[in-house]
Enzyme design. Structure first.
Site, PDB file in Angstrom:
ATOM      1  N   TYR A 144       0.861  -1.180   0.000  1.00 28.36           N
ATOM      2  CA  TYR A 144       0.000   0.000   0.000  1.00 28.36           C
ATOM      3  C   TYR A 144       0.897   1.229   0.000  1.00 28.36           C
ATOM      4  O   TYR A 144       1.860   1.289   0.769  1.00 28.36           O
ATOM      5  CB  TYR A 144      -0.894  -0.002   1.235  1.00 28.36           C
ATOM      6  CG  TYR A 144      -1.743   1.233   1.420  1.00 28.36           C
ATOM      7  CD1 TYR A 144      -1.517   2.111   2.484  1.00 28.36           C
ATOM      8  CD2 TYR A 144      -2.785   1.538   0.552  1.00 28.36           C
ATOM      9  CE1 TYR A 144      -2.299   3.247   2.667  1.00 28.36           C
ATOM     10  CE2 TYR A 144      -3.578   2.673   0.722  1.00 28.36           C
ATOM     11  CZ  TYR A 144      -3.318   3.518   1.783  1.00 28.36           C
ATOM     12  OH  TYR A 144      -4.100   4.649   1.956  1.00 28.36           O
ATOM     13  N   ASP A 239       9.328   2.881  -1.196  1.00 30.52           N
ATOM     14  CA  ASP A 239       8.359   3.551  -0.332  1.00 30.52           C
ATOM     15  C   ASP A 239       8.745   3.209   1.110  1.00 30.52           C
ATOM     16  O   ASP A 239       8.403   2.147   1.620  1.00 30.52           O
ATOM     17  CB  ASP A 239       6.943   3.071  -0.661  1.00 30.52           C
ATOM     18  CG  ASP A 239       5.912   3.672   0.269  1.00 30.52           C
ATOM     19  OD1 ASP A 239       4.702   3.524  -0.003  1.00 30.52           O
ATOM     20  OD2 ASP A 239       6.312   4.285   1.278  1.00 30.52           O
ATOM     21  N   LYS A 267       5.333   9.561   8.104  1.00 29.48           N
ATOM     22  CA  LYS A 267       5.202   9.079   9.483  1.00 29.48           C
ATOM     23  C   LYS A 267       6.282   9.651  10.408  1.00 29.48           C
ATOM     24  O   LYS A 267       6.203  10.796  10.846  1.00 29.48           O
ATOM     25  CB  LYS A 267       5.168   7.550   9.485  1.00 29.48           C
ATOM     26  CG  LYS A 267       3.944   6.979   8.742  1.00 29.48           C
ATOM     27  CD  LYS A 267       3.904   5.478   8.777  1.00 29.48           C
ATOM     28  CE  LYS A 267       2.882   4.930   7.817  1.00 29.48           C
ATOM     29  NZ  LYS A 267       1.507   4.931   8.349  1.00 29.48           N
TER      30      LYS A 267
END
Ligand code: KE4
Length: 431
Positions: A144, A239, A267
């Site tokens: 994802y 990613d 994050k």
């Protein structure tokens, strides 16, 4: 444990927010029960609006690696807030954080801050397509990368296939430009390159998959991706929104010693405030406006509060012994849970890498999404609910990671494992 206030707030929230939440996984859809509305956090603990206390292994899905309300982070935020909250103009703080990140990740010569991981991956994709003049992208099933149209695809087929939209609203033409292959399947990737090689702008991959449970790359997988990209002129995008500064100071690319062309971060780099970034080779980043022709922008990009929280968080992580500590926590959790499962007689496999850990109610090994989907469908929910009832807050989905923080003490881990002894028996009752 009473959850009356959470119940009441959830009912009220659903009247004005879709599903009552601002991100789907928070609604507890796959685990049932009442999503806990959180009132406050401190260290590795959070308290819900009914006053229930939890040891938190979600950490806001990764950013709170230094713990909730970390004193250094709050101090930095107070100082920044006193000077204003946002200017829409360059500030020194964003240079400082960019210098810290480029210092930690040698492959990232230049970067651009954005406000979410989705923006980071979306921008990296546009850069890859613009820089190569190619349109196809290759991703992996179960990975994802945020809700980017081109990367929201339906289930794969076990081989490399052209994508189908994974949600209404994504045009088939977008999905059709995305090739999807099984994670850890380099044969499928090689077939994709044989078929579409010179059309592929980039391969985008979670260098350790954290969105189908926690699934590490098999030995040689990432290196093989690098080689496929080098042979075909495609770009390799890591990613590292989850893995960046969680697996190692230099991220997964340091741990696995494979150098991507572009890296997406999120994050942790915002320390719990909205900040993310994409960056990489100097010649590629030079193509981003206003230096180059590829457009990307953002009102709150490089927001000084987020920069301050990111700098303070990375400052905590830069300290001696950080990754040994994070690794020890994750390892103890993964091994402790596996030991309990063995004692109870439940098929179970677990893994720990750096500050991330995961587990499946599956005999193992789990190398890709198809394996992960073979996990026992009925055991995660009772396990999760029992842990929650006992004050242990895990990610409310079997397809997520566990996140260690510097605030977790040994007694917190042992408390979680003690609760797991009870929860595992509840799971074992499901045949
Ligand atoms: P955001 O747009 O949510 O900041 O980041 C998207 C993203 C990109 N890349 C990876 C590897 C990610 O894991 C994410 C977001 N992670 C999810 C949970 N694993 C965030 C939680 C949520 O969606 O609410």
């Amino acid at each position: 444990m009473t959850t009356d206030r959470s119940k009441e707030l959830f009912k009220r929230a659903k009247r004005v927010i879709p599903g009552g939440v601002d991100s789907p996984v928070r609604a507890f859809g796959s685990v049932g029960g009442v999503p806990r509305f959180i009132a406050r956090g401190k260290g590795c603990r959070v308290w819900d609006v009914d006053g229930n206390e939890y040891i938190d292994f979600v950490g806001s899905w990764g950013p709170l690696i230094a713990g909730h309300a970390n004193p250094s982070v709050l101090k930095a935020l107070r100082a920044a807030m006193a000077l204003g909250t946002s200017f829409g103009a360059p500030t020194e703080l964003e240079i400082e954080l960019a210098e810290m990140i480029t210092g930690a990740l040698p492959s990232v010569k230049k970067l651009r801050f954005v406000s979410s991981g989705t923006e980071a991956t979306m921008s990296a994709l546009r850069l890859a397509r613009g820089a190569t003049g190619r349109e196809r992208v290759l991703k992996f099933e179960g990975c994802y990368h945020g809700h980017v149209d081109a990367l929201l695809l339906g289930a794969g087929s076990g081989v490399a296939t052209l994508g189908i939209p994974g949600t209404p609203g994504v045009p088939a033409s977008y999905a059709d430009l995305t090739i999807q292959a099984p994670y850890n399947d380099i044969g499928a990737v090689q077939q994709a390159f044989e078929r579409w090689g010179n059309e592929i702008a980039c391969v985008v991959v979670e260098p350790l998959a954290g969105n189908m449970g926690c699934i590490p790359p098999r030995p040689g997988f990432l290196k093989a991706l690098r080689e496929c990209c080098d042979r075909s002129g495609a770009l390799l995008i890591f990613d590292e929104v989850i893995t960046g500064f969680r697996l190692a100071w230099g991220g997964a690319q340091k741990l696995y010693r494979v150098k991507p062309d572009l890296t997406c971060l999120g994050k942790i780099v915002g320390g719990g405030l909205p900040a993310a970034a994409y960056g990489g080779r100097r010649d590629l980043m030079a193509q981003i406006a206003p230096e180059g022709p590829i457009y990307q922008a953002g009102t709150l990009s490089g927001n000084p509060l987020a920069m301050a929280a990111g700098l303070a968080t990375l400052g905590e992580l830069a300290k001696e012994g950080t990754y040994e500590r994070l690794g020890a926590i994750s390892k103890r959790m993964a091994e402790g849970l596996a030991e309990i499962a063995r004692e109870v007689g439940v098929e179970f496999t677990s893994v720990a890498v750096g500050g991330a850990f995961g587990f499946f109610f599956h005999p193992g090994p789990v190398h890709n999404f198809a394996d992960a989907q073979q996990a026992h469908a009925g055991r995660f929910k009772p396990f999760f609910q029992s842990m929650l009832e006992q004050g242990i807050y895990l990610a409310p989905s079997p397809f997520e990671c566990g996140f260690a923080s510097l605030a977790h003490k040994d007694r917190d881990i042992e408390a979680a494992l003690a609760a797991a002894k009870v929860a595992m028996r509840k799971a074992a009752r499901v045949r």
